[in-house]
Design a protein around this motif. Structure first.
Motif, PDB file in Angstrom:
ATOM      1  N   SER A 282      25.918   2.490 -11.091  1.00 31.13           N
ATOM      2  CA  SER A 282      27.293   2.414 -10.557  1.00 31.13           C
ATOM      3  C   SER A 282      27.371   1.483  -9.353  1.00 31.13           C
ATOM      4  CB  SER A 282      27.809   3.813 -10.186  1.00 31.13           C
ATOM      5  OG  SER A 282      27.997   4.594 -11.343  1.00 31.13           O
ATOM      6  N   GLY A 283      26.890   0.275  -9.570  1.00 41.42           N
ATOM      7  CA  GLY A 283      26.864  -0.703  -8.478  1.00 41.42           C
ATOM      8  C   GLY A 283      28.221  -1.074  -7.954  1.00 41.42           C
ATOM      9  N   HIS A 284      29.228  -1.182  -8.828  1.00 39.72           N
ATOM     10  CA  HIS A 284      30.554  -1.628  -8.401  1.00 39.72           C
ATOM     11  C   HIS A 284      31.504  -0.465  -8.147  1.00 39.72           C
ATOM     12  CE1 HIS A 284      29.912  -5.915 -10.236  1.00 39.72           C
ATOM     13  NE2 HIS A 284      29.300  -5.738  -9.081  1.00 39.72           N
ATOM     14  N   LEU A 285      31.970   0.196  -9.210  1.00 43.74           N
ATOM     15  CA  LEU A 285      32.958   1.258  -9.041  1.00 43.74           C
ATOM     16  C   LEU A 285      32.407   2.425  -8.231  1.00 43.74           C
ATOM     17  CD1 LEU A 285      34.708   1.396 -12.544  1.00 43.74           C
ATOM     18  CD2 LEU A 285      35.595   0.458 -10.411  1.00 43.74           C
ATOM     19  N   GLY A 286      31.137   2.715  -8.380  1.00 38.73           N
ATOM     20  CA  GLY A 286      30.533   3.813  -7.619  1.00 38.73           C
ATOM     21  C   GLY A 286      30.137   3.431  -6.209  1.00 38.73           C
ATOM     22  N   GLY A 287      30.040   2.127  -5.955  1.00 40.61           N
ATOM     23  CA  GLY A 287      29.715   1.659  -4.611  1.00 40.61           C
ATOM     24  C   GLY A 287      28.230   1.577  -4.299  1.00 40.61           C
ATOM     25  N   ALA A 288      27.375   1.587  -5.333  1.00 34.02           N
ATOM     26  CA  ALA A 288      25.933   1.569  -5.079  1.00 34.02           C
ATOM     27  C   ALA A 288      25.476   0.262  -4.429  1.00 34.02           C
ATOM     28  CB  ALA A 288      25.157   1.814  -6.372  1.00 34.02           C
ATOM     29  N   ASN A 289      26.076  -0.860  -4.823  1.00 30.80           N
ATOM     30  CA  ASN A 289      25.674  -2.142  -4.231  1.00 30.80           C
ATOM     31  C   ASN A 289      25.965  -2.167  -2.734  1.00 30.80           C
ATOM     32  OD1 ASN A 289      25.012  -2.884  -6.809  1.00 30.80           O
ATOM     33  ND2 ASN A 289      26.572  -4.470  -7.017  1.00 30.80           N
ATOM     34  N   GLU A 290      27.168  -1.735  -2.378  1.00 32.43           N
ATOM     35  CA  GLU A 290      27.548  -1.714  -0.961  1.00 32.43           C
ATOM     36  C   GLU A 290      26.681  -0.739  -0.176  1.00 32.43           C
ATOM     37  OE1 GLU A 290      31.531  -0.990   1.836  1.00 32.43           O
ATOM     38  OE2 GLU A 290      31.651  -0.783  -0.343  1.00 32.43           O
ATOM     39  N   LEU A 291      26.410   0.426  -0.764  1.00 33.40           N
ATOM     40  CA  LEU A 291      25.574   1.413  -0.089  1.00 33.40           C
ATOM     41  C   LEU A 291      24.145   0.901   0.074  1.00 33.40           C
ATOM     42  CD1 LEU A 291      25.279   4.243   1.129  1.00 33.40           C
ATOM     43  CD2 LEU A 291      24.778   5.094  -1.179  1.00 33.40           C
ATOM     44  N   ALA A 292      23.633   0.217  -0.937  1.00 34.11           N
ATOM     45  CA  ALA A 292      22.284  -0.337  -0.850  1.00 34.11           C
ATOM     46  C   ALA A 292      22.180  -1.332   0.301  1.00 34.11           C
ATOM     47  CB  ALA A 292      21.898  -1.006  -2.168  1.00 34.11           C
ATOM     48  N   ASN A 293      23.177  -2.173   0.441  1.00 33.31           N
ATOM     49  CA  ASN A 293      23.178  -3.135   1.544  1.00 33.31           C
ATOM     50  C   ASN A 293      23.264  -2.430   2.898  1.00 33.31           C
ATOM     51  OD1 ASN A 293      22.979  -5.720   0.246  1.00 33.31           O
ATOM     52  ND2 ASN A 293      25.072  -5.474  -0.480  1.00 33.31           N
ATOM     53  N   LYS A 294      24.090  -1.383   2.968  1.00 28.24           N
ATOM     54  CA  LYS A 294      24.229  -0.620   4.218  1.00 28.24           C
ATOM     55  C   LYS A 294      22.914   0.042   4.609  1.00 28.24           C
ATOM     56  CE  LYS A 294      27.790   2.266   4.675  1.00 28.24           C
ATOM     57  NZ  LYS A 294      28.624   2.014   5.882  1.00 28.24           N
ATOM     58  N   VAL A 295      22.300   0.740   3.648  1.00 29.35           N
ATOM     59  CA  VAL A 295      21.057   1.460   3.920  1.00 29.35           C
ATOM     60  C   VAL A 295      19.940   0.486   4.270  1.00 29.35           C
ATOM     61  CG1 VAL A 295      19.267   2.891   2.869  1.00 29.35           C
ATOM     62  CG2 VAL A 295      21.677   3.486   2.564  1.00 29.35           C
ATOM     63  N   ALA A 296      19.862  -0.619   3.547  1.00 33.33           N
ATOM     64  CA  ALA A 296      18.826  -1.608   3.833  1.00 33.33           C
ATOM     65  C   ALA A 296      18.946  -2.122   5.265  1.00 33.33           C
ATOM     66  CB  ALA A 296      18.921  -2.770   2.845  1.00 33.33           C
ATOM     67  N   GLY A 297      20.184  -2.318   5.721  1.00 34.84           N
ATOM     68  CA  GLY A 297      20.394  -2.752   7.095  1.00 34.84           C
ATOM     69  C   GLY A 297      19.956  -1.716   8.110  1.00 34.84           C
ATOM     70  N   LEU A 298      20.152  -0.442   7.774  1.00 43.97           N
ATOM     71  CA  LEU A 298      19.799   0.636   8.694  1.00 43.97           C
ATOM     72  C   LEU A 298      18.293   0.805   8.846  1.00 43.97           C
ATOM     73  CD1 LEU A 298      22.375   3.410   7.652  1.00 43.97           C
ATOM     74  CD2 LEU A 298      22.409   2.037   9.745  1.00 43.97           C
ATOM     75  N   ILE A 299      17.536   0.598   7.769  1.00 40.93           N
ATOM     76  CA  ILE A 299      16.088   0.848   7.827  1.00 40.93           C
ATOM     77  C   ILE A 299      15.278  -0.444   7.771  1.00 40.93           C
ATOM     78  CG2 ILE A 299      16.375   3.155   6.836  1.00 40.93           C
ATOM     79  CD1 ILE A 299      15.315   2.041   4.172  1.00 40.93           C
ATOM     80  N   ASP A 300      15.965  -1.574   7.915  1.00 38.91           N
ATOM     81  CA  ASP A 300      15.303  -2.883   7.932  1.00 38.91           C
ATOM     82  C   ASP A 300      14.505  -3.112   6.652  1.00 38.91           C
ATOM     83  OD1 ASP A 300      14.659  -5.366   8.977  1.00 38.91           O
ATOM     84  OD2 ASP A 300      12.868  -4.651  10.018  1.00 38.91           O
ATOM     85  N   ALA A 301      15.173  -2.900   5.519  1.00 41.33           N
ATOM     86  CA  ALA A 301      14.541  -3.077   4.210  1.00 41.33           C
ATOM     87  C   ALA A 301      15.213  -4.231   3.463  1.00 41.33           C
ATOM     88  CB  ALA A 301      14.659  -1.785   3.395  1.00 41.33           C
ATOM     89  N   THR A 302      14.706  -4.540   2.297  1.00 37.60           N
ATOM     90  CA  THR A 302      15.270  -5.591   1.455  1.00 37.60           C
ATOM     91  C   THR A 302      16.153  -4.965   0.383  1.00 37.60           C
ATOM     92  OG1 THR A 302      13.325  -6.994   1.758  1.00 37.60           O
ATOM     93  CG2 THR A 302      14.758  -7.491  -0.116  1.00 37.60           C
ATOM     94  N   PRO A 303      17.458  -5.288   0.352  1.00 33.37           N
ATOM     95  CA  PRO A 303      18.311  -4.758  -0.707  1.00 33.37           C
ATOM     96  C   PRO A 303      18.048  -5.496  -2.017  1.00 33.37           C
ATOM     97  CG  PRO A 303      19.582  -6.227   0.689  1.00 33.37           C
ATOM     98  CD  PRO A 303      18.210  -6.128   1.301  1.00 33.37           C
TER      99      PRO A 303
END
Length: 337
Positions: free
Chosen positions: A94-115
């Motif tokens: 659910s990358g688009h309608l579920g928001g997984a892509n946006e959440l992945a980018n957010k979380v990656a920014g928080l923990i200094d990871a690669t989305p």
């Protein structure tokens, strides 16, 4: 967004604790709960109780756990996968309608990871029609057409948006002007289109994007000036990346019906305001609403902005911005289903 974080190893659990602490600071995260081990027991529950699942585990475990549960891109929750070392954050479902892509980018920014994002429109720097709908809180009447329109966007074809000329669609135009992804769109006007709809068409294919009702709940100290209430609202909307013109209604408790600052804000933004009866607020129950003993001691209700927003957004609505304070002003925002 209500998020469940589930881990299977001790190292993964440590990362889960750290990530929860960071997400709890985000007003767009309504609730974040932790689960550990017992994936066969928990996943069938998490899949239907949360908007998003963050799985800190090997991808094989995750895929085998969710495979029997997957139904539709319209209803499935966002699922992202993180390795135990927190190096990669993978948008899995659910990358688009579920928001997984946006959440992945957010979380990656928080923990200094690669989305890690694999959806075709994103990797080709194109704006998917379902991304636009998700970002602007629009429902899609014919989700089977998403694939056709996204393929057309990938091919650089021009699609048509038709809107009602009497409705303020500043939020749509601003979004299209500012978005960094590419989409080729022509805008047309027709009074035959409902004011809360955007008709999308190309060749013989059509879909309708319809505004979900966005309601901003407001609480404030007595006599708070309009400019301060507006400042709090604007900060909240900026966090959600939406414009004031996308808000359908302002609301508060009936004890605020003579609050000049709120009335002036309604007039300033040309957004209707509605005040909820105290009895309705007393009866309203939701596990997502924060309870204030101070408010209860003064007015006999546990909250103003959150329950007011949820009530006015309608049955089965949900918070997209939890109660946040701005120097004597509290803002919460809800959206209809």
């Amino acid at each position: 967004m209500k998020i469940a974080i589930i881990s299977v190893s001790n190292k993964g659990q440590e990362l889960a604790y750290d990530l929860k602490d960071l997400l709890d600071l985000d007003s767009t995260i309504i609730r974040c709960d932790l689960y550990h081990k017992n994936v066969k027991k928990y996943f069938p529950i998490l899949f239907y109780e949360y908007d998003a699942i963050i799985a800190i585990m090997a991808s094989g475990i995750l895929v085998r756990s969710i495979a029997p549960l997957v139904e539709s891109k319209v209803t499935d929750p966002a699922v992202i996968n993180i390795d135990d070392n927190g190096q990669f954050v993978i948008s899995t479902l659910s990358g688009h309608l579920g928001g997984a892509n946006e959440l992945a980018n957010k979380v990656a920014g928080l923990i200094d990871a690669t989305p890690v994002i694999t959806t075709s429109t994103d990797v080709n720097k194109k704006l998917g029609i379902d991304v636009l709908a998700n970002d602007l809180y629009l429902s899609i009447d014919n989700t089977k057409e998403i694939l056709f329109f996204n393929k057309a966007i990938l091919d650089g074809r021009e699609i048509s948006f038709t809107v009602n000329p009497n409705k303020n669609f500043e939020y749509l135009f601003e979004y299209l002007n500012n978005v960094t992804l590419e989409i080729n769109v022509s805008i047309y006007y027709s009074s035959k289109v409902n004011e809360d709809e955007i008709h999308v068409s190309l060749d013989e294919h059509e879909m309708t994007l319809k505004e979900r009702k966005i309601v901003a709940g407001i609480g404030c100290r007595r006599g708070k000036e309009c400019k301060f209430i507006y400042g709090g609202l604007k900060k909240s909307l900026d966090d959600l990346k939406i414009m004031p013109s996308r808000v359908n209604m302002l609301t508060s408790a009936e004890i605020k019906k003579d609050e000049r600052g709120i009335l002036e804000l309604s007039e300033k933004l040309n957004i209707p305001v509605s005040f909820v009866e105290i009895d309705k607020l007393k009866l309203f129950e939701s596990s997502d609403v924060a309870k204030s003993e101070f408010v209860y001691s003064k007015f006999g209700i546990y909250g103003v902005c959150e329950p007011s927003a949820l009530i006015m957004a309608g049955f089965d609505s949900k918070l997209i911005y939890k109660k946040t304070s701005y120097d004597g002003v509290t803002i919460a925002i809800a959206v209809s289903k």
